[in-house]
Design a protein around this motif. Structure first.
Motif, mmCIF file in Angstrom:
data_model
loop_
_atom_site.group_PDB
_atom_site.id
_atom_site.type_symbol
_atom_site.label_atom_id
_atom_site.label_comp_id
_atom_site.label_asym_id
_atom_site.label_seq_id
_atom_site.Cartn_x
_atom_site.Cartn_y
_atom_site.Cartn_z
ATOM 1 N N GLY A 179 0.828 -1.205 0.000
ATOM 2 C CA GLY A 179 0.000 0.000 0.000
ATOM 3 C C GLY A 179 0.859 1.250 0.000
ATOM 4 O O GLY A 179 0.681 2.142 -0.842
ATOM 5 N N GLU A 236 10.974 -0.859 8.312
ATOM 6 C CA GLU A 236 12.082 -1.452 7.547
ATOM 7 C C GLU A 236 12.358 -0.574 6.320
ATOM 8 O O GLU A 236 11.472 0.136 5.866
ATOM 9 C CB GLU A 236 11.734 -2.862 7.043
ATOM 10 C CG GLU A 236 11.342 -3.842 8.114
ATOM 11 C CD GLU A 236 9.873 -3.749 8.460
ATOM 12 O OE1 GLU A 236 9.094 -3.228 7.642
ATOM 13 O OE2 GLU A 236 9.496 -4.171 9.575
ATOM 14 N N GLN A 274 5.489 -10.490 -0.154
ATOM 15 C CA GLN A 274 4.948 -11.584 0.674
ATOM 16 C C GLN A 274 4.520 -12.838 -0.086
ATOM 17 O O GLN A 274 4.688 -13.944 0.432
ATOM 18 C CB GLN A 274 3.795 -11.068 1.531
ATOM 19 C CG GLN A 274 4.292 -10.566 2.859
ATOM 20 C CD GLN A 274 3.535 -9.360 3.366
ATOM 21 O OE1 GLN A 274 2.921 -8.652 2.578
ATOM 22 N NE2 GLN A 274 3.585 -9.134 4.642
ATOM 23 N N ILE A 292 6.895 4.252 14.018
ATOM 24 C CA ILE A 292 5.958 5.349 14.304
ATOM 25 C C ILE A 292 5.370 5.113 15.691
ATOM 26 O O ILE A 292 4.939 3.996 16.011
ATOM 27 C CB ILE A 292 4.833 5.373 13.248
ATOM 28 C CG1 ILE A 292 5.443 5.488 11.847
ATOM 29 C CG2 ILE A 292 3.851 6.504 13.510
ATOM 30 C CD1 ILE A 292 4.560 4.933 10.765
ATOM 31 N N ASP A 320 -4.423 -3.322 3.764
ATOM 32 C CA ASP A 320 -5.071 -4.187 4.761
ATOM 33 C C ASP A 320 -5.699 -3.416 5.923
ATOM 34 O O ASP A 320 -6.564 -3.948 6.608
ATOM 35 C CB ASP A 320 -4.042 -5.173 5.341
ATOM 36 C CG ASP A 320 -3.671 -6.275 4.355
ATOM 37 O OD1 ASP A 320 -4.133 -6.206 3.196
ATOM 38 O OD2 ASP A 320 -2.931 -7.193 4.743
ATOM 39 N N ALA A 364 -2.500 -8.256 -1.728
ATOM 40 C CA ALA A 364 -1.522 -7.367 -2.349
ATOM 41 C C ALA A 364 -2.084 -6.793 -3.658
ATOM 42 O O ALA A 364 -1.865 -5.626 -3.986
ATOM 43 C CB ALA A 364 -0.235 -8.144 -2.608
ATOM 44 N N TYR A 367 4.262 -13.992 -10.730
ATOM 45 C CA TYR A 367 4.902 -13.358 -9.579
ATOM 46 C C TYR A 367 6.307 -12.853 -9.910
ATOM 47 O O TYR A 367 6.738 -11.838 -9.368
ATOM 48 C CB TYR A 367 4.901 -14.278 -8.357
ATOM 49 C CG TYR A 367 3.545 -14.274 -7.679
ATOM 50 C CD1 TYR A 367 2.947 -13.066 -7.321
ATOM 51 C CD2 TYR A 367 2.846 -15.441 -7.429
ATOM 52 C CE1 TYR A 367 1.696 -13.025 -6.735
ATOM 53 C CE2 TYR A 367 1.594 -15.402 -6.833
ATOM 54 C CZ TYR A 367 1.024 -14.200 -6.487
ATOM 55 O OH TYR A 367 -0.214 -14.140 -5.903
HETATM 56 C C1 LIG Z 1 2.649 -15.187 3.777
HETATM 57 C C2 LIG Z 1 1.750 -14.279 2.995
HETATM 58 C C3 LIG Z 1 1.481 -14.560 1.660
HETATM 59 C C4 LIG Z 1 0.663 -13.727 0.909
HETATM 60 N N1 LIG Z 1 0.400 -14.021 -0.406
HETATM 61 C C5 LIG Z 1 -0.359 -13.196 -1.145
HETATM 62 C C6 LIG Z 1 -0.588 -13.463 -2.523
HETATM 63 O O1 LIG Z 1 -0.118 -14.469 -3.056
HETATM 64 N N2 LIG Z 1 -1.340 -12.572 -3.236
HETATM 65 C C7 LIG Z 1 -1.894 -11.443 -2.667
HETATM 66 O O2 LIG Z 1 -2.546 -10.665 -3.361
HETATM 67 N N3 LIG Z 1 -1.714 -11.172 -1.353
HETATM 68 C C8 LIG Z 1 -0.954 -12.020 -0.582
HETATM 69 N N4 LIG Z 1 -0.765 -11.748 0.760
HETATM 70 C C9 LIG Z 1 -1.432 -10.582 1.376
HETATM 71 C C10 LIG Z 1 -0.641 -9.319 1.109
HETATM 72 O O3 LIG Z 1 0.711 -9.525 1.391
HETATM 73 C C11 LIG Z 1 -1.181 -8.158 1.940
HETATM 74 O O4 LIG Z 1 -2.541 -7.984 1.623
HETATM 75 C C12 LIG Z 1 -0.425 -6.890 1.629
HETATM 76 O O5 LIG Z 1 0.907 -7.040 2.008
HETATM 77 C C13 LIG Z 1 -1.027 -5.687 2.342
HETATM 78 O O6 LIG Z 1 -0.228 -4.559 2.126
HETATM 79 P P1 LIG Z 1 -0.252 -3.318 3.130
HETATM 80 O O7 LIG Z 1 0.666 -2.307 2.563
HETATM 81 O O8 LIG Z 1 -1.645 -2.919 3.397
HETATM 82 O O9 LIG Z 1 0.274 -3.894 4.524
HETATM 83 P P2 LIG Z 1 1.681 -4.528 4.907
HETATM 84 O O10 LIG Z 1 2.296 -5.233 3.752
HETATM 85 O O11 LIG Z 1 1.429 -5.301 6.149
HETATM 86 O O12 LIG Z 1 2.603 -3.271 5.238
HETATM 87 C C14 LIG Z 1 2.490 -2.528 6.423
HETATM 88 C C15 LIG Z 1 3.747 -1.702 6.581
HETATM 89 O O13 LIG Z 1 3.606 -0.841 7.698
HETATM 90 C C16 LIG Z 1 4.794 -0.903 8.478
HETATM 91 N N5 LIG Z 1 4.452 -0.573 9.869
HETATM 92 C C17 LIG Z 1 3.466 -1.096 10.632
HETATM 93 N N6 LIG Z 1 3.474 -0.531 11.855
HETATM 94 C C18 LIG Z 1 4.484 0.365 11.864
HETATM 95 C C19 LIG Z 1 5.004 1.270 12.836
HETATM 96 N N7 LIG Z 1 4.477 1.379 14.056
HETATM 97 N N8 LIG Z 1 6.082 2.037 12.500
HETATM 98 C C20 LIG Z 1 6.634 1.954 11.266
HETATM 99 N N9 LIG Z 1 6.173 1.131 10.304
HETATM 100 C C21 LIG Z 1 5.115 0.341 10.603
HETATM 101 C C22 LIG Z 1 5.269 -2.340 8.318
HETATM 102 O O14 LIG Z 1 6.630 -2.451 8.657
HETATM 103 C C23 LIG Z 1 5.006 -2.549 6.833
HETATM 104 O O15 LIG Z 1 6.055 -2.043 6.069
HETATM 105 C C24 LIG Z 1 0.065 -12.583 1.530
HETATM 106 C C25 LIG Z 1 0.333 -12.298 2.878
HETATM 107 C C26 LIG Z 1 1.171 -13.126 3.609
HETATM 108 C C27 LIG Z 1 1.445 -12.800 5.057
#
Ligand SMILES: Cc1cc2nc3c(=O)[nH]c(=O)nc-3n(C[C@H](O)[C@H](O)[C@H](O)COP(=O)(O)OP(=O)(O)OC[C@H]3O[C@@H](n4cnc5c(N)ncnc54)[C@H](O)[C@@H]3O)c2cc1C
Length: 535
Positions: free
Chosen positions: A16, A45, A51, A85, A310, A327, A391
């Motif tokens: 995101g 990070e 993922q 944060i 998410d 994702a 992928y």
């Molecule tokens: C094992 C696994 C396999 C997956 N496979 C698939 C797939 O095949 N296809 C698919 O579409 N989706 C897949 N997903 C789901 C997908 O990875 C998530 O929906 C997606 O990563 C969501 O993105 P996001 O940016 O919302 O959240 P996230 O990827 O969770 O990113 C959140 C970010 O916020 C940061 N953060 C959180 N709190 C803090 C804080 N307090 N201070 C600083 N930074 C912070 C974290 O470090 C991270 O960088 C999978 C998930 C997992 C766990």
């Protein structure tokens, strides 16, 4: 635009956050160059984790660093703050983080804030899971799990006690959704292939169990594909326990609802995920812990606050359905939010978010997968080939693509790597959980931890030759035990077991001895305690 630059701040370096920054960099190239707009991204990070490929890190078919891409290279025009944060202040439009070295507070101000903090693994309400279950979400989790598997194989190879061997060679994964299934498939392949390098482990001793609460794994997929996946995993030796929920864990077992326990030293839980605490604290409307946004992905009650991925509750403008936490969606939502921020800055029309997923795919390890792409169902080798091709194309950065393609090619001919990386120093203090009747330590064991009861009760017993056990005392909340062996450097003089469900704080030998040596009041207290207990 105003005199000072417009500050757009993005929180989170996942799909995101990073795709919001990427799109803004493209759309605001001229403004960023002129200094009219400043982009900032704060994340714990400095890399984006891909993922979908994380399960392959377990088996080592992809190198640890090859599933991650440095954010600085992806978003060169964005100021990256690699920090944790601490809080978000909507009233003063600022975000607070703590400096990595020292504990200085740092404030970042914003005009527009994009929250993309994802969700977090949460084991709340499940006894022992926080202490003993391994989560599976971050890169570190995959690496920890891989090391744990190798560690248990090393131990099992030289262990004589059949019960301990059985627990060491049993691997339990809870959760039959995509991440659980992909993780168990990779774990199963890896452990069975790696075990052949251990002289005293027989293949039939290995047990890999998948726990799933529903009646069929992969409920997100059409029934025929889920059935294919289930049958394939079972054929490859995975024991699938349907209609089974994980209730809790102890150091050496997975506790199932209904009272059954499976002796194991490796329990992976992919099931629960809760809202990020920062999101939970935000004073805005939420649905199931997610930030409610309008069709443009802006929070209606706070102009300039956006949420994607998410952590956001998003309704598809075309179908009216809730967008799933994937994702695929996070990247499209990010691009849409970025376009709408730019439209807001330029006073242009904003777009409503709508996206139809292109398909769903799940890898089953060893050249097999299941996929539903544009409504076409595929399984087996073709689905696996498609999975890898798609992928690989989606993996950000040409260098990562090349590395992963090389990893996959070498993996076809080379045996799995079984090197165990020992990177973690023993923790000074940790929490432990014990079930009623479970032994915490035995008479004669090496004394390496001091324990404090934080919840529950324990009993101390001593063996009396020819007469079994004699009770010594019972200890409750706030009382400690295990100090004699630590202070005198002798073996445990008694056995301690939990009377009720018990939570403990455990302080390791090194931390205890450092405190004992340098804190006279503590030394006095412990010496007095030992004297009174010995009397
Ligand atoms: C094992 C696994 C396999 C997956 N496979 C698939 C797939 O095949 N296809 C698919 O579409 N989706 C897949 N997903 C789901 C997908 O990875 C998530 O929906 C997606 O990563 C969501 O993105 P996001 O940016 O919302 O959240 P996230 O990827 O969770 O990113 C959140 C970010 O916020 C940061 N953060 C959180 N709190 C803090 C804080 N307090 N201070 C600083 N930074 C912070 C974290 O470090 C991270 O960088 C999978 C998930 C997992 C766990």
């Amino acid at each position: 635009m105003s005199q000072r630059p417009t500050r757009i701040l993005i929180l989170g370096g996942g799909f995101g956050g990073v795709y919001t920054a990427l799109t803004l960099e493209k759309l605001l190239k001229a403004e960023i160059r002129r200094g009219d707009v400043e982009l900032g991204l704060v994340s714990r990070e400095n890399y984006l984790v891909f993922q979908p490929m994380l399960p392959e890190v377990i088996s080592g078919s992809i190198g640890v660093l090859d599933t991650i891409t440095p954010i600085r290279r992806l978003c060169p025009s964005t100021n990256l703050y690699t920090r944790t944060i601490e809080s978000i202040d909507l009233k003063h439009r600022s975000v607070q983080s703590t400096a990595g070295f020292g504990s200085r507070q740092h404030h970042l101000h914003f005009d527009h804030l994009v929250v993309a903090l994802g969700n977090v693994t949460s084991f709340a309400g499940q006894p022992g899971l926080a202490e003993y279950a391994l989560p599976f979400k971050y890169l570190g989790d995959a690496l920890t799990l891989r090391n744990r598997i190798i560690h248990t194989l090393e131990e099992a190879d030289i262990e004589q006690d059949p019960e301990v061997r059985r627990a060491l060679l049993t691997f339990v994964v809870a959760g039959g959704g995509f991440s659980g299934v992909e993780a168990v498939a990779e774990l199963n392949d890896f452990v069975r292939a790696a075990a052949s390098s251990f002289r005293h482990i027989r293949p039939e001793e290995i047990r890999v169990v998948l726990l799933h609460a529903g009646g069929l794994i992969l409920p997100e997929l059409p029934k025929s594909l889920a059935e294919f996946a289930q049958a394939l995993l079972m054929k490859r030796g995975v024991e699938i326990r349907l209609g089974t929920r994980l209730y809790g864990a102890t150091a050496d077992s997975a506790l199932l609802e209904g009272g059954e326990r499976i002796a194991t030293r490796t329990l992976v839980s992919t099931v629960p995920s809760g809202p990020n605490p920062l999101v939970a604290m935000l004073p805005v409307k939420k649905e199931r812990g997610r930030i409610v946004v309008d069709a443009h992905l802006e929070v209606p009650e706070v102009p300039g606050l956006w949420a994607v991925g998410d952590c956001a509750a998003i309704r598809d403008a075309k179908t009216g359905e809730d967008c799933p936490p994937t994702a695929q969606h996070a990247t499209r939502e990010a691009a849409c939010a970025a376009r709408n921020i730019v439209a807001t800055l330029r006073g242009a029309r904003r777009e409503a978010f709508a996206f139809t997923a292109l398909g769903k795919m799940g890898s089953l390890g060893r050249r097999s997968a299941v996929a539903e792409v544009f409504g076409v169902k595929l399984s087996g080798f073709l689905a696996w080939w498609l999975w890898r091709t798609i992928y690989l194309m989606k993996l950000p950065g040409l260098d990562r693509k090349l590395r992963v393609a090389t990893d996959w090619t070498l993996d076809l001919v080379l045996p799995p790597d079984i090197v165990q990386l020992k990177t973690d120093r023993a923790l000074g203090v940790r929490r432990e959980y014990f079930e009623p009747g479970q032994v915490i330590f035995r008479e004669g064991d090496r004394g390496d931890w001091l324990y404090v009861v934080t919840e529950g009760e324990v009993e101390v017993v001593r063996s009396v030759p020819g007469h079994g056990e004699a009770p010594v005392r019972r200890l409750g909340v706030g009382e400690c035990f295990g100090e004699i062996a630590l202070v005198s450097d002798v073996a445990r003089s008694a056995t301690v077991r939990a009377v009720s469900a018990t939570n403990l704080l455990a302080v390791d030998r090194e931390a205890f001895q450092a405190m004992f040596a340098s804190m006279p009041p503590l030394r006095g207290f412990v010496e007095q305690l030992i004297a009174s207990r010995s009397a």
